[in-house]
Motif scaffolding. Structure first.
Motif, PDB file in Angstrom:
ATOM      1  N   LEU A 102     -40.511 -13.230 -29.256  1.00  0.00           N
ATOM      2  CA  LEU A 102     -39.439 -14.227 -28.437  1.00  0.00           C
ATOM      3  C   LEU A 102     -40.112 -15.202 -27.639  1.00  0.00           C
ATOM      4  N   PRO A 103     -40.197 -16.360 -28.134  1.00  0.00           N
ATOM      5  CA  PRO A 103     -40.832 -17.406 -27.301  1.00  0.00           C
ATOM      6  C   PRO A 103     -40.169 -17.675 -25.963  1.00  0.00           C
ATOM      7  N   LEU A 104     -40.386 -17.007 -25.013  1.00  0.00           N
ATOM      8  CA  LEU A 104     -39.738 -17.236 -23.801  1.00  0.00           C
ATOM      9  C   LEU A 104     -40.824 -18.220 -23.058  1.00  0.00           C
ATOM     10  N   GLY A 105     -40.361 -19.085 -22.058  1.00  0.00           N
ATOM     11  CA  GLY A 105     -41.247 -19.846 -21.455  1.00  0.00           C
ATOM     12  C   GLY A 105     -40.806 -19.976 -19.948  1.00  0.00           C
ATOM     13  N   VAL A 106     -41.448 -21.124 -19.367  1.00  0.00           N
ATOM     14  CA  VAL A 106     -41.218 -21.167 -17.856  1.00  0.00           C
ATOM     15  C   VAL A 106     -39.716 -21.834 -17.620  1.00  0.00           C
ATOM     16  N   ASP A 107     -39.257 -22.716 -18.659  1.00  0.00           N
ATOM     17  CA  ASP A 107     -37.785 -23.058 -18.500  1.00  0.00           C
ATOM     18  C   ASP A 107     -36.862 -21.896 -18.615  1.00  0.00           C
ATOM     19  N   ASP A 108     -37.048 -20.786 -19.356  1.00  0.00           N
ATOM     20  CA  ASP A 108     -36.223 -19.449 -19.698  1.00  0.00           C
ATOM     21  C   ASP A 108     -36.236 -18.723 -18.204  1.00  0.00           C
ATOM     22  N   CYS A 109     -37.418 -18.692 -17.555  1.00  0.00           N
ATOM     23  CA  CYS A 109     -37.502 -17.907 -16.187  1.00  0.00           C
ATOM     24  C   CYS A 109     -36.703 -18.563 -15.118  1.00  0.00           C
ATOM     25  N   ALA A 110     -37.019 -19.891 -15.327  1.00  0.00           N
ATOM     26  CA  ALA A 110     -36.437 -20.875 -14.379  1.00  0.00           C
ATOM     27  C   ALA A 110     -34.726 -20.662 -14.329  1.00  0.00           C
ATOM     28  N   ALA A 111     -34.251 -20.694 -15.736  1.00  0.00           N
ATOM     29  CA  ALA A 111     -32.858 -20.570 -15.804  1.00  0.00           C
ATOM     30  C   ALA A 111     -32.353 -19.262 -15.145  1.00  0.00           C
ATOM     31  N   LEU A 112     -33.063 -17.959 -15.471  1.00  0.00           N
ATOM     32  CA  LEU A 112     -32.637 -16.836 -15.013  1.00  0.00           C
ATOM     33  C   LEU A 112     -32.656 -16.642 -13.284  1.00  0.00           C
ATOM     34  N   ARG A 113     -33.631 -17.372 -12.802  1.00  0.00           N
ATOM     35  CA  ARG A 113     -33.849 -17.625 -11.107  1.00  0.00           C
ATOM     36  C   ARG A 113     -32.609 -18.524 -10.870  1.00  0.00           C
ATOM     37  N   THR A 114     -32.111 -19.394 -11.514  1.00  0.00           N
ATOM     38  CA  THR A 114     -31.188 -20.397 -11.211  1.00  0.00           C
ATOM     39  C   THR A 114     -29.788 -19.386 -11.103  1.00  0.00           C
ATOM     40  N   ALA A 115     -29.647 -18.798 -12.231  1.00  0.00           N
ATOM     41  CA  ALA A 115     -28.416 -18.068 -12.585  1.00  0.00           C
ATOM     42  C   ALA A 115     -28.298 -16.868 -11.207  1.00  0.00           C
TER      43      ALA A 115
END
Length: 393
Positions: free
Chosen positions: A21-34
């Motif tokens: 599952l190619p998770l990156g910095v943007d995915d972690c940032a989206a989780l933080r924002t949520a």
């Protein structure tokens, strides 16, 4: 203030990346924002649903995230009321009352205010004398080992979505900006915009899958690739047919008698005398219980269709069978005669193709290993990119 990232998220992301599952910095940032917006704070189940919503692109991704989050063993959420209601400050804790007994006054207990968006994660303490409850013996779906293939479902989907034949069809609903500006420049009159039908992918794919025999060790990988293409390929039509060694037997093999007397593995001298295969049968299911005449299958193959054969063609056992080569070339001639593009995916490494039936087939049609790079090459060949072939059909 941004909500802090739970400590176990890093391990969760690492585990998911290892499973494709190619998770990156943007995915972690989206989780933080949520989390900062107040989502996923109610419970561990809410956090799981949030991660699935942000990161999953398919049902398998959702299962993978749910299982990985379960294995991460996140502790229970303890969320302050301030974190639940954005913009509302928490009431400060009541000060500790001074002792009523006479004597020197005790020092007040220091109180640390809770930030407005602080999220604490705690694990309830377990008494030392409490043992683990007995296991029920019922297997948990989160603890069942899943096979890990060289390519993930997402990678397969991304590769085969590149197989496109965009055609505008349907009612005109999209703006043609160039035509609208051109008409305005010619007439000088502002009129209604020019609309055109939307583009739709009309690519059609036929998968011919070799089954059983020497292909038995590759059933899991082949089924994974085929199901991924069917579920997420986004093509106009995908047909899957199964066969054993060859889809049919040529009724006329008299051309083999014209080969030179010396032992040869090449069909070049009689290639123009091999009749296209028109008989035989394939099957609609992997168990090969529902027959399907080859003639009916080939009737659905038209110009612009893409045909992919998945077979080891004798490479696994290192065998060469002239009749198998003859019948396979006859099938490929029938497909090419209908104007379809052909590619071959071989689950066996390319260094084992020489001196086998697969090595001779690779002289006539593009053949690639069943890997990520191999599928990219097969899709490029089906899209019309020039591929060097020693003796094309």
């Amino acid at each position: 203030m941004n909500a802090p990232m739970p400590s176990f998220v890093r391990g969760l992301v690492t585990r998911l990346r290892r499973r494709g599952l190619p998770l990156g910095v943007d995915d972690c940032a989206a989780l933080r924002t949520a989390l900062a917006a107040g989502h996923g704070l109610e419970s561990t189940e809410a956090l799981r649903d949030l991660c699935i919503t942000l990161w999953a692109k398919s049902p398998r991704d959702a299962e993978l995230i749910g299982a990985a989050l379960h294995l991460a063993d996140p502790p229970a959420w303890v969320v302050s009321p301030v974190a639940r209601s954005a913009g509302v400050q928490a009431d400060p804790p009541a000060p500790v009352a001074a002792p009523s007994e006479p004597g020197p006054a005790a020092d007040p207990v220091p109180i640390t205010p809770v930030p407005s968006a602080e999220l604490a994660i705690v694990r309830p303490p377990r008494p030392a004398d409490v043992t683990e409850p007995p296991r029920s013996g019922i297997p948990s779906p989160f603890l069942v080992l899943r096979p890990q293939y060289p390519v993930s479902e997402r990678e397969v989907a991304q590769i085969w979505r590149r197989l496109r034949r965009p055609v505008r069809q349907g009612p005109p609903t999209e703006l043609d900006l160039d035509a609208t500006l051109d008409r305005y420049a010619r007439t000088g009159v502002v009129t209604s915009p020019v609309l055109v039908p939307p583009r739709a992918n009309t690519a059609r794919l036929l998968l011919l899958v070799d089954r059983d025999g020497s292909m038995t060790p590759y059933h899991g990988l082949v089924d994974h690739v085929v199901s991924s293409i069917v579920r997420a390929g986004r093509l106009d039509a995908i047909t899957v047919a199964y066969f054993r060694n060859t889809p049919g037997r040529s009724l006329d093999r008299s051309a083999l008698a014209a080969l030179p007397g010396t032992v040869t593995a090449e069909l070049d001298p009689i290639l123009d005398r091999i009749p296209a295969l028109g008989t035989g049968r394939v099957y609609r299911d992997p168990a090969m219980l529902t027959p399907w005449p080859v003639a009916d299958l080939l009737d659905a193959v038209t110009g612009g269709s893409a045909v992919v054969v998945i077979s080891d063609a004798g490479a696994l056992r290192g065998s060469f069978v002239m009749t198998r080569l003859f019948d396979t070339v006859a099938l490929l001639l029938a497909v090419v005669a209908r104007g379809a593009a052909v590619a071959w995916l071989n689950p066996v490494d390319a260094d084992r193709w020489p001196d086998t039936t697969a090595g001779q087939i690779a002289r006539h049609v593009p053949m690639y290993p069943l890997t990520r790079d191999g599928m990219y090459g097969a899709v490029d060949a089906l899209r019309g990119h020039p591929v060097p072939v020693e003796r094309p059909l």
